[in-house]
Design a protein around this motif. Structure first.
Motif, PDB file in Angstrom:
ATOM      1  N   UNK A 127      55.956  72.648  19.090  1.00 32.73           N
ATOM      2  CA  UNK A 127      57.278  72.030  19.121  1.00 32.73           C
ATOM      3  C   UNK A 127      57.184  70.510  19.240  1.00 32.73           C
ATOM      4  N   UNK A 128      56.361  70.045  20.154  1.00 28.04           N
ATOM      5  CA  UNK A 128      56.296  68.611  20.420  1.00 28.04           C
ATOM      6  C   UNK A 128      55.578  67.828  19.326  1.00 28.04           C
ATOM      7  N   UNK A 129      54.626  68.465  18.650  1.00 31.07           N
ATOM      8  CA  UNK A 129      53.815  67.769  17.661  1.00 31.07           C
ATOM      9  C   UNK A 129      54.379  67.872  16.252  1.00 31.07           C
ATOM     10  N   UNK A 130      55.003  68.993  15.916  1.00 34.20           N
ATOM     11  CA  UNK A 130      55.361  69.252  14.525  1.00 34.20           C
ATOM     12  C   UNK A 130      56.863  69.349  14.262  1.00 34.20           C
ATOM     13  N   UNK A 131      57.671  69.377  15.301  1.00 37.83           N
ATOM     14  CA  UNK A 131      59.111  69.512  15.109  1.00 37.83           C
ATOM     15  C   UNK A 131      59.846  68.261  15.575  1.00 37.83           C
ATOM     16  N   UNK A 132      61.061  68.108  15.090  1.00 40.08           N
ATOM     17  CA  UNK A 132      61.910  66.981  15.445  1.00 40.08           C
ATOM     18  C   UNK A 132      63.103  67.472  16.258  1.00 40.08           C
ATOM     19  N   UNK A 133      63.653  66.564  17.079  1.00 40.06           N
ATOM     20  CA  UNK A 133      64.843  66.884  17.896  1.00 40.06           C
ATOM     21  C   UNK A 133      64.653  68.190  18.669  1.00 40.06           C
ATOM     22  N   UNK A 134      63.539  68.279  19.362  1.00 41.44           N
ATOM     23  CA  UNK A 134      63.161  69.516  20.054  1.00 41.44           C
ATOM     24  C   UNK A 134      63.983  69.709  21.315  1.00 41.44           C
ATOM     25  N   UNK A 135      64.412  70.947  21.527  1.00 46.00           N
ATOM     26  CA  UNK A 135      65.103  71.319  22.768  1.00 46.00           C
ATOM     27  C   UNK A 135      64.386  72.499  23.407  1.00 46.00           C
ATOM     28  N   UNK A 136      64.167  72.419  24.705  1.00 50.66           N
ATOM     29  CA  UNK A 136      63.657  73.570  25.444  1.00 50.66           C
ATOM     30  C   UNK A 136      64.788  74.566  25.616  1.00 50.66           C
ATOM     31  N   UNK A 137      64.562  75.790  25.178  1.00 51.26           N
ATOM     32  CA  UNK A 137      65.566  76.836  25.311  1.00 51.26           C
ATOM     33  C   UNK A 137      65.406  77.617  26.605  1.00 51.26           C
ATOM     34  N   UNK A 138      64.163  77.893  26.983  1.00 52.65           N
ATOM     35  CA  UNK A 138      63.926  78.690  28.180  1.00 52.65           C
ATOM     36  C   UNK A 138      62.456  78.632  28.566  1.00 52.65           C
ATOM     37  N   UNK A 139      62.210  78.766  29.868  1.00 53.68           N
ATOM     38  CA  UNK A 139      60.860  78.980  30.382  1.00 53.68           C
ATOM     39  C   UNK A 139      60.804  80.281  31.171  1.00 53.68           C
ATOM     40  N   UNK A 140      61.743  81.157  30.887  1.00 50.98           N
ATOM     41  CA  UNK A 140      61.859  82.415  31.609  1.00 50.98           C
ATOM     42  C   UNK A 140      60.584  83.242  31.498  1.00 50.98           C
ATOM     43  N   UNK A 141      60.049  83.691  32.625  1.00 49.60           N
ATOM     44  CA  UNK A 141      58.861  84.552  32.686  1.00 49.60           C
ATOM     45  C   UNK A 141      57.634  83.932  32.028  1.00 49.60           C
ATOM     46  N   UNK A 142      57.614  82.623  31.891  1.00 47.44           N
ATOM     47  CA  UNK A 142      56.516  81.963  31.207  1.00 47.44           C
ATOM     48  C   UNK A 142      56.584  82.078  29.700  1.00 47.44           C
ATOM     49  N   UNK A 189      57.894  80.428  27.194  1.00 49.82           N
ATOM     50  CA  UNK A 189      58.498  79.160  26.795  1.00 49.82           C
ATOM     51  C   UNK A 189      58.984  79.230  25.358  1.00 49.82           C
ATOM     52  N   UNK A 190      60.234  78.797  25.145  1.00 46.47           N
ATOM     53  CA  UNK A 190      60.839  78.832  23.814  1.00 46.47           C
ATOM     54  C   UNK A 190      61.484  77.490  23.519  1.00 46.47           C
ATOM     55  N   UNK A 191      61.302  77.030  22.279  1.00 45.91           N
ATOM     56  CA  UNK A 191      61.811  75.727  21.858  1.00 45.91           C
ATOM     57  C   UNK A 191      62.511  75.875  20.516  1.00 45.91           C
ATOM     58  N   UNK A 192      63.538  75.053  20.327  1.00 48.38           N
ATOM     59  CA  UNK A 192      64.168  74.931  19.023  1.00 48.38           C
ATOM     60  C   UNK A 192      63.994  73.509  18.541  1.00 48.38           C
ATOM     61  N   UNK A 193      63.685  73.369  17.271  1.00 45.86           N
ATOM     62  CA  UNK A 193      63.541  72.047  16.683  1.00 45.86           C
ATOM     63  C   UNK A 193      63.796  72.123  15.196  1.00 45.86           C
ATOM     64  N   UNK A 194      63.484  71.031  14.523  1.00 44.72           N
ATOM     65  CA  UNK A 194      63.740  70.940  13.093  1.00 44.72           C
ATOM     66  C   UNK A 194      62.481  70.497  12.366  1.00 44.72           C
ATOM     67  N   UNK A 195      62.247  71.114  11.226  1.00 44.01           N
ATOM     68  CA  UNK A 195      61.140  70.741  10.371  1.00 44.01           C
ATOM     69  C   UNK A 195      61.481  69.451   9.625  1.00 44.01           C
ATOM     70  N   UNK A 196      60.512  68.814   8.963  1.00 40.46           N
ATOM     71  CA  UNK A 196      60.793  67.561   8.251  1.00 40.46           C
ATOM     72  C   UNK A 196      61.913  67.671   7.216  1.00 40.46           C
ATOM     73  N   UNK A 197      62.152  68.878   6.694  1.00 42.79           N
ATOM     74  CA  UNK A 197      63.238  69.069   5.729  1.00 42.79           C
ATOM     75  C   UNK A 197      64.558  69.441   6.412  1.00 42.79           C
ATOM     76  N   UNK A 198      64.628  69.240   7.732  1.00 41.37           N
ATOM     77  CA  UNK A 198      65.830  69.511   8.543  1.00 41.37           C
ATOM     78  C   UNK A 198      66.129  70.996   8.712  1.00 41.37           C
ATOM     79  N   UNK A 199      65.181  71.843   8.376  1.00 44.79           N
ATOM     80  CA  UNK A 199      65.375  73.279   8.593  1.00 44.79           C
ATOM     81  C   UNK A 199      65.147  73.604  10.064  1.00 44.79           C
TER      82      UNK A 199
END
Length: 257
Positions: A37-52, A54-64
């Protein structure tokens, strides 16, 4: 139900915005999910760290939009995470993992793209019969192979042995239990003769879920052990193997139609 946060992954549809992602990159290791997430995605948001998990949402270079999600170790944990992701509308999943080569020509530091799995996993048996094929999605798999070729990464494609345990199930005797059951003694040599490329612990169940639940599943793993030489993980080449597996998967995620 849009405000429902799933019990295990800890997030729900409302957390994914107005254009929720259709693809997830799945890693057993929460640090790998974070690194992707931190290295390859843009505008990353942490969604959850529940139970270890870890889930992230971000965007690829084509905004997907895309998810980088932790599955945990082993098929039972993966089956829970994948089930909940599918309830959120995910349609494609690429597992990015690590594995041990059981063929002498596949070195540590390379990557293996699994076309199918010999599935020796209890979780999968709750999803489909033993005889049900554990086959990767052909389109995602071909895309991974094309990406690896374009990126000029050393890669191999073939059948993976997916098992439930890291030690006994992969015929490791250098552990707390050096006394393997007779049914596991010589299993690696037998798999070599069956042209199986590697050991890992998740993709067989993932592939069976893909067939039963009707989503596209694929897997690319960095080779971190050469089991024809030794039982241990080769830390010196581990980082490059994982890095190349990640870059291959991200390349596919960016360009897959």
């Amino acid at each position: 139900m849009t405000n429902k946060r799933f019990y295990h992954i800890g997030f729900g549809l409302d957390d994914l915005g107005s254009s929720p992602p259709k693809m997830a990159l799945l890693s057993g290791d929460p640090q790998r999910a974070r690194s992707i997430a931190q290295t390859h995605l843009q505008d990353v948001r942490l969604l959850s760290e529940n139970r270890g998990l870890n889930s992230y949402m971000g965007y690829l270079p084509n905004d997907r939009p895309i998810l980088s999600v932790t599955s945990g170790m082993g098929a039972p944990s993966l089956s829970i995470v994948v089930n909940e992701l599918l309830q959120l509308g995910i349609q494609q999943i690429i597992r990015i993992g690590t594995c041990g080569s059981i063929q002498p020509h596949i070195p540590v530091g390379s990557i293996v793209i699994s076309s199918a799995a010999l599935c020796r996993q209890g979780a999968a048996n709750d999803i489909a019969p033993v005889e049900y094929p554990a086959a990767a999605d052909p389109f995602l798999t071909v895309a991974l192979v094309k990406a690896a070729r374009e990126l000029e990464f050393e890669h191999y494609i073939g059948i993976t042995a997916s098992v439930d345990t890291f030690y006994e199930g992969q015929e490791r005797s250098d552990s707390a239990n050096p006394h393997l059951m007779r049914s596991l003694q010589g299993i690696t040599e037998e798999y070599q003769r069956l042209n199986i490329l590697n050991y890992e612990m998740e993709c067989g169940t993932l592939f069976k879920m893909g067939g039963v639940y009707k989503f596209a599943a694929a897997a690319v793993c960095g080779v971190v052990a050469q089991r024809t030489v030794a039982e241990n993980i080769m830390l010196a080449q581990k980082d490059i193997a994982i890095k190349n597996a990640i870059i291959t998967a991200v390349h596919v995620a960016t360009n897959f139609e």
